[in-house]
Design a protein around this motif. Structure first.
Motif, PDB file in Angstrom:
ATOM      1  N   ASN A  76      27.000  14.425  31.616  1.00  0.00           N
ATOM      2  CA  ASN A  76      28.014  14.896  30.667  1.00  0.00           C
ATOM      3  C   ASN A  76      27.429  15.918  29.699  1.00  0.00           C
ATOM      4  O   ASN A  76      28.080  16.910  29.362  1.00  0.00           O
ATOM      5  CB  ASN A  76      28.623  13.727  29.900  1.00  0.00           C
ATOM      6  CG  ASN A  76      29.531  12.888  30.760  1.00  0.00           C
ATOM      7  OD1 ASN A  76      30.020  13.320  31.792  1.00  0.00           O
ATOM      8  ND2 ASN A  76      29.753  11.650  30.341  1.00  0.00           N
ATOM      9  N   PHE A  77      26.204  15.677  29.244  1.00  0.00           N
ATOM     10  CA  PHE A  77      25.554  16.623  28.338  1.00  0.00           C
ATOM     11  C   PHE A  77      25.318  17.953  29.047  1.00  0.00           C
ATOM     12  O   PHE A  77      25.531  19.022  28.473  1.00  0.00           O
ATOM     13  CB  PHE A  77      24.233  16.045  27.812  1.00  0.00           C
ATOM     14  CG  PHE A  77      23.588  16.915  26.779  1.00  0.00           C
ATOM     15  CD1 PHE A  77      23.965  16.826  25.448  1.00  0.00           C
ATOM     16  CD2 PHE A  77      22.613  17.829  27.131  1.00  0.00           C
ATOM     17  CE1 PHE A  77      23.379  17.634  24.491  1.00  0.00           C
ATOM     18  CE2 PHE A  77      22.014  18.646  26.178  1.00  0.00           C
ATOM     19  CZ  PHE A  77      22.401  18.545  24.858  1.00  0.00           C
ATOM     20  N   ASP A  78      24.875  17.888  30.297  1.00  0.00           N
ATOM     21  CA  ASP A  78      24.650  19.102  31.069  1.00  0.00           C
ATOM     22  C   ASP A  78      25.952  19.881  31.238  1.00  0.00           C
ATOM     23  O   ASP A  78      25.978  21.103  31.091  1.00  0.00           O
ATOM     24  CB  ASP A  78      24.063  18.739  32.433  1.00  0.00           C
ATOM     25  CG  ASP A  78      23.536  19.934  33.192  1.00  0.00           C
ATOM     26  OD1 ASP A  78      23.074  20.899  32.548  1.00  0.00           O
ATOM     27  OD2 ASP A  78      23.580  19.901  34.438  1.00  0.00           O
ATOM     28  N   LEU A  79      27.039  19.178  31.491  1.00  0.00           N
ATOM     29  CA  LEU A  79      28.345  19.813  31.611  1.00  0.00           C
ATOM     30  C   LEU A  79      28.751  20.461  30.291  1.00  0.00           C
ATOM     31  O   LEU A  79      29.250  21.585  30.268  1.00  0.00           O
ATOM     32  CB  LEU A  79      29.398  18.788  32.047  1.00  0.00           C
ATOM     33  CG  LEU A  79      30.822  19.287  32.156  1.00  0.00           C
ATOM     34  CD1 LEU A  79      30.938  20.376  33.219  1.00  0.00           C
ATOM     35  CD2 LEU A  79      31.756  18.127  32.481  1.00  0.00           C
ATOM     36  N   MET A  80      28.509  19.758  29.184  1.00  0.00           N
ATOM     37  CA  MET A  80      28.832  20.306  27.873  1.00  0.00           C
ATOM     38  C   MET A  80      28.053  21.594  27.609  1.00  0.00           C
ATOM     39  O   MET A  80      28.596  22.575  27.107  1.00  0.00           O
ATOM     40  CB  MET A  80      28.522  19.288  26.775  1.00  0.00           C
ATOM     41  CG  MET A  80      28.830  19.783  25.375  1.00  0.00           C
ATOM     42  SD  MET A  80      28.237  18.684  24.081  1.00  0.00           S
ATOM     43  CE  MET A  80      26.480  18.911  24.216  1.00  0.00           C
ATOM     44  N   MET A  81      26.779  21.623  27.978  1.00  0.00           N
ATOM     45  CA  MET A  81      25.970  22.828  27.787  1.00  0.00           C
ATOM     46  C   MET A  81      26.492  23.972  28.650  1.00  0.00           C
ATOM     47  O   MET A  81      26.542  25.115  28.206  1.00  0.00           O
ATOM     48  CB  MET A  81      24.501  22.549  28.119  1.00  0.00           C
ATOM     49  CG  MET A  81      23.814  21.610  27.141  1.00  0.00           C
ATOM     50  SD  MET A  81      23.794  22.214  25.445  1.00  0.00           S
ATOM     51  CE  MET A  81      22.725  23.630  25.586  1.00  0.00           C
TER      52      MET A  81
END
Length: 103
Positions: A76-81
């Motif tokens: 999810n963090f990677d997607l947010m970035m």
């Protein structure tokens, strides 16, 4: 210590904005999210950005925080970035759409 981590994370996008390209930021984020990269490996990778033992410890704590997360959270963090890098073009498009639809 937490302020130092925030300042460090804030400095990376500024470095990219200054014209060096964002590959560096993408590489640091990828290493941050990779559970196979240990704290000492990560500290060595970002060593050129740390100028004190306190900064090195802050980097270690940052990496450890990510190591403590679930794979779902890391994805999810990677997607947010990834979405964050597209915000500039999206916000510009939204602004032009709003200005063209003024009554």
């Amino acid at each position: 210590m937490k302020l130092l981590m925030v300042l460090m994370l804030a400095a990376l996008p500024l470095l990219c904005y200054a014209g060096s390209g964002c590959q560096l930021l993408e590489d640091v984020v990828a290493k941050t999210l990779d559970p196979e990269v240990s704290v000492p490996e990560f500290q060595q990778y970002v060593q050129k950005f740390t100028d004190s033992e306190a900064a090195e410890n802050a980097v270690g704590e940052l990496k450890q925080c990510f190591l403590n997360q679930s794979n779902e959270t890391l994805q999810n963090f990677d997607l947010m970035m990834a979405l964050g890098s597209e915000v500039g073009s999206c916000s510009e498009a939204l602004l032009s759409f709003q200005s063209s639809s003024v009554y």
